[in-house]
Scaffold this motif. Sequence first.
Motif, PDB file in Angstrom:
ATOM      1  N   VAL A  40      -6.116 -21.703   6.994  1.00 27.59           N
ATOM      2  CA  VAL A  40      -5.806 -22.072   8.376  1.00 27.59           C
ATOM      3  C   VAL A  40      -4.298 -22.218   8.557  1.00 27.59           C
ATOM      4  O   VAL A  40      -3.733 -21.737   9.541  1.00 27.59           O
ATOM      5  N   ALA A  41      -3.639 -22.873   7.623  1.00 32.39           N
ATOM      6  CA  ALA A  41      -2.188 -23.030   7.707  1.00 32.39           C
ATOM      7  C   ALA A  41      -1.497 -21.668   7.659  1.00 32.39           C
ATOM      8  O   ALA A  41      -0.535 -21.424   8.404  1.00 32.39           O
ATOM      9  N   LEU A  42      -1.984 -20.770   6.822  1.00 35.00           N
ATOM     10  CA  LEU A  42      -1.416 -19.425   6.743  1.00 35.00           C
ATOM     11  C   LEU A  42      -1.620 -18.669   8.057  1.00 35.00           C
ATOM     12  O   LEU A  42      -0.691 -18.009   8.542  1.00 35.00           O
ATOM     13  N   ALA A  43      -2.789 -18.781   8.662  1.00 38.13           N
ATOM     14  CA  ALA A  43      -3.053 -18.112   9.937  1.00 38.13           C
ATOM     15  C   ALA A  43      -2.153 -18.658  11.036  1.00 38.13           C
ATOM     16  O   ALA A  43      -1.620 -17.892  11.855  1.00 38.13           O
ATOM     17  N   ILE A  44      -1.941 -19.953  11.063  1.00 43.65           N
ATOM     18  CA  ILE A  44      -1.057 -20.559  12.069  1.00 43.65           C
ATOM     19  C   ILE A  44       0.381 -20.090  11.848  1.00 43.65           C
ATOM     20  O   ILE A  44       1.083 -19.747  12.794  1.00 43.65           O
ATOM     21  N   TRP A  45       0.809 -20.045  10.589  1.00 40.63           N
ATOM     22  CA  TRP A  45       2.159 -19.588  10.289  1.00 40.63           C
ATOM     23  C   TRP A  45       2.354 -18.130  10.709  1.00 40.63           C
ATOM     24  O   TRP A  45       3.388 -17.786  11.304  1.00 40.63           O
ATOM     25  N   VAL A  46       1.370 -17.267  10.432  1.00 39.69           N
ATOM     26  CA  VAL A  46       1.464 -15.857  10.818  1.00 39.69           C
ATOM     27  C   VAL A  46       1.514 -15.724  12.339  1.00 39.69           C
ATOM     28  O   VAL A  46       2.279 -14.919  12.880  1.00 39.69           O
ATOM     29  N   PHE A  47       0.732 -16.519  13.047  1.00 35.44           N
ATOM     30  CA  PHE A  47       0.749 -16.472  14.501  1.00 35.44           C
ATOM     31  C   PHE A  47       2.121 -16.850  15.047  1.00 35.44           C
ATOM     32  O   PHE A  47       2.685 -16.149  15.891  1.00 35.44           O
ATOM     33  N   PHE A  48       2.688 -17.947  14.572  1.00 38.00           N
ATOM     34  CA  PHE A  48       3.996 -18.364  15.064  1.00 38.00           C
ATOM     35  C   PHE A  48       5.089 -17.384  14.655  1.00 38.00           C
ATOM     36  O   PHE A  48       6.045 -17.156  15.396  1.00 38.00           O
ATOM     37  N   TRP A  49       4.961 -16.784  13.474  1.00 44.18           N
ATOM     38  CA  TRP A  49       5.913 -15.762  13.070  1.00 44.18           C
ATOM     39  C   TRP A  49       5.851 -14.576  14.034  1.00 44.18           C
ATOM     40  O   TRP A  49       6.890 -14.050  14.440  1.00 44.18           O
ATOM     41  N   ALA A  50       4.650 -14.145  14.399  1.00 43.16           N
ATOM     42  CA  ALA A  50       4.484 -13.016  15.315  1.00 43.16           C
ATOM     43  C   ALA A  50       5.079 -13.334  16.681  1.00 43.16           C
ATOM     44  O   ALA A  50       5.738 -12.487  17.297  1.00 43.16           O
TER      45      ALA A  50
END
Length: 68
Positions: free
Chosen positions: A15-25
Amino acid sequence: MPALYILIPIALILVALAIWVFFWAVDSGQYDDLDGPAHSILFDDEDPLHKAGVDEAQKHTSKDKKDA
């Protein structure tokens, strides 16, 4: 029960990785031009002027931003 001690941290990491990828995008501008690809598909890829759809979409987008 012991499996939960492994699965819960793995789920939290995912979940933390998915949130990080979203904010990076979002920060890298992946969602800035939503109209360009929609207009670009109308033009032939072999046509050297096929970028005209993207330019047209950018004109409309900048016009919408000025109106807001």
